[in-house]
Scaffold this motif. Sequence first.
Motif, short mmCIF file in Angstrom:
data_model
loop_
_atom_site.label_atom_id
_atom_site.label_comp_id
_atom_site.label_asym_id
_atom_site.label_seq_id
_atom_site.Cartn_x
_atom_site.Cartn_y
_atom_site.Cartn_z
N UNK A 325 11.70 -57.15 -119.41
CA UNK A 325 12.55 -57.49 -118.27
C UNK A 325 11.75 -58.10 -117.12
N UNK A 326 10.45 -58.18 -117.33
CA UNK A 326 9.58 -58.85 -116.35
C UNK A 326 9.46 -60.32 -116.74
N UNK A 327 9.84 -61.25 -115.84
CA UNK A 327 9.70 -62.67 -116.11
C UNK A 327 8.26 -63.13 -115.97
N UNK A 328 8.04 -64.43 -116.18
CA UNK A 328 6.69 -64.95 -116.13
C UNK A 328 5.98 -64.73 -114.81
N UNK A 329 6.68 -64.96 -113.69
CA UNK A 329 6.06 -64.78 -112.38
C UNK A 329 5.71 -63.31 -112.13
N UNK A 330 6.59 -62.41 -112.57
CA UNK A 330 6.33 -60.98 -112.40
C UNK A 330 5.14 -60.55 -113.24
N UNK A 331 5.06 -61.03 -114.47
CA UNK A 331 3.92 -60.69 -115.33
C UNK A 331 2.62 -61.18 -114.68
N UNK A 332 2.64 -62.39 -114.14
CA UNK A 332 1.45 -62.92 -113.49
C UNK A 332 0.99 -62.00 -112.35
N UNK A 333 1.94 -61.51 -111.55
CA UNK A 333 1.59 -60.61 -110.45
C UNK A 333 1.05 -59.28 -110.96
N UNK A 334 1.64 -58.76 -112.04
CA UNK A 334 1.16 -57.51 -112.62
C UNK A 334 -0.28 -57.66 -113.11
N UNK A 335 -0.58 -58.81 -113.73
CA UNK A 335 -1.93 -59.05 -114.22
C UNK A 335 -2.93 -59.16 -113.06
N UNK A 336 -2.50 -59.78 -111.98
CA UNK A 336 -3.39 -59.95 -110.84
C UNK A 336 -3.78 -58.61 -110.22
N UNK A 337 -2.87 -57.64 -110.29
CA UNK A 337 -3.19 -56.30 -109.79
C UNK A 337 -4.31 -55.65 -110.58
N UNK A 338 -4.49 -56.09 -111.83
CA UNK A 338 -5.57 -55.57 -112.68
C UNK A 338 -6.79 -56.50 -112.68
N UNK A 339 -6.75 -57.53 -111.82
CA UNK A 339 -7.90 -58.43 -111.74
C UNK A 339 -7.89 -59.56 -112.75
N UNK A 340 -6.74 -59.81 -113.40
CA UNK A 340 -6.61 -60.90 -114.36
C UNK A 340 -5.85 -62.04 -113.67
N UNK A 341 -6.52 -63.17 -113.46
CA UNK A 341 -5.90 -64.30 -112.76
C UNK A 341 -5.70 -65.45 -113.74
N UNK A 342 -4.45 -65.87 -113.88
CA UNK A 342 -4.09 -66.89 -114.86
C UNK A 342 -3.85 -68.23 -114.18
N UNK A 343 -3.71 -69.27 -115.00
CA UNK A 343 -3.57 -70.63 -114.47
C UNK A 343 -2.24 -70.85 -113.79
N UNK A 375 -1.58 -53.41 -117.65
CA UNK A 375 -0.67 -54.01 -116.67
C UNK A 375 0.77 -54.01 -117.15
N UNK A 376 0.98 -54.20 -118.46
CA UNK A 376 2.34 -54.36 -118.99
C UNK A 376 2.92 -53.09 -119.60
N UNK A 377 2.10 -52.05 -119.68
CA UNK A 377 2.53 -50.83 -120.32
C UNK A 377 3.74 -50.22 -119.59
N UNK A 378 4.76 -49.87 -120.36
CA UNK A 378 5.90 -49.17 -119.80
C UNK A 378 7.08 -50.04 -119.41
N UNK A 379 6.89 -51.36 -119.37
CA UNK A 379 8.02 -52.21 -119.02
C UNK A 379 9.02 -52.23 -120.17
#
Length: 476
Positions: A325-343, A375-379
Amino acid sequence: MDHNNKPLYNALIKHKEKNPISFHVPGHKYGNVFDSEGLNEFRHILNIDATELSGLDDLHSPEEAILEAEMMLAELYGVKKSYFLVNGSTAGNLAMVMAACEENDTVLVQRNCHKSVLNALKLAKVKPVFLSPEYDWEWKVAGGVAKETVIKAMELYPDTRAIILTYPNYYGLGYDLAGIIDLAHRSRIPVLVDEAHGAHFILGSPFPDSAVNLGADIVVQSAHKTLPAMTMGSYIHFNSEIVPADALEDYLQVFQSSSPSYPIMASLDIARSYLDTYEKRDLDYLIENIASFKAELKLIPQINVLEYQGQQGDPLKMTIQTASKAGGFKIQKLLEKEGIFTELADPYNVLFIFPLLKENEEFPWKEAAGKIKKALKGYPLAKSEKVAKHKEIKIAELAIPYKSMKQLHVTDVPLTEAEGRVSAEMLIPYPPGIPLLLTGEKISGEMIEHLYELLEHGARFQGGTLLDQGLIKVFK
């Protein structure tokens, strides 16, 4: 020829070792005049941040180290001439279009092109005819232009003077560029290619065929995107029998800085050598690491790792699509909280760009995979959204020519009332820098719907200064 040789970089190091006393620009004097807080970070780069001195050559009239470095670049890519770009691929796209096109020329342009191409069209005062790309319904992104679309456009516009294409698309998807180039050249029409993300394609399989190898007349590449070069460092390759070479050189001097960055140019020299000495064992090592990383991510139920099907695609690109239920922009933000920065992200996808590693070079694959899982666990999972198909206009001109725009007044209207009006601004989701709406283009209901979707998901825009108020600029 020694492919390990880096003529410009070596000349800079030789100059630095002279311990020169600077009575010339730049003002930091090799780092002797610099803010103390930033000196530790900048010290080494300032030592080689020089200017057009004896032994360091001149980008705009090269005779020594820069000329030798550009000749080695041209030999690697198998073209007549190659040039360093220090103002990014933007400068290359501007020079390429201006060199190949004259005022009022009819030019076929891929609709999902970079904004710099559109700016070039405006400067050149040409008559652009926009070709819509094919839509990939699995990836939910726009791909490349079909050869059949080009054939139809050439029939409708027999006075076509150039074709401008983007290859591959931002997600690494290829298309039949060879067929389009062959078709165009049979009519003596030059093909100009923005290959920003394909500087490494010259390595061959499993990468897509390079536009250079496929016979494009002029190709622009952002070396800094996939090669070890500094930001703004790019290449432009000339291999045309149709476009005059001196015209390209003239416009490169117009659009490039008269004070080019030597660190950027030296990094382009290093990137060429890196690519020139890339071997099969390096490629095997890279592909093995990518495959292992993707295998780890495929175990995460909240995402799907997309694969290239039935077409060439770039292994340095990986697109993950939401299965939650997390869209692409939400996933990107979740990854950034863990220090993963995508293009980049879009409503459905997140794009990763991998490094062009050589054998035994380290990259934190396992650490990254672990952080992505966390980052994505539990969604909660969700069914894949179906994208509503709409009627596409494959070939279209601007509703208002560039020449007429300056004579018209501009007003602001609510988005809810914009359908059928003509846009007076470009709306550009950034990244990737591909306009959603062009200046002079009639606004359709589908465009407004897509715009609302992007706004809802938190996309960032260049242009559209009044979008937060629900307004858009249109011509009266």
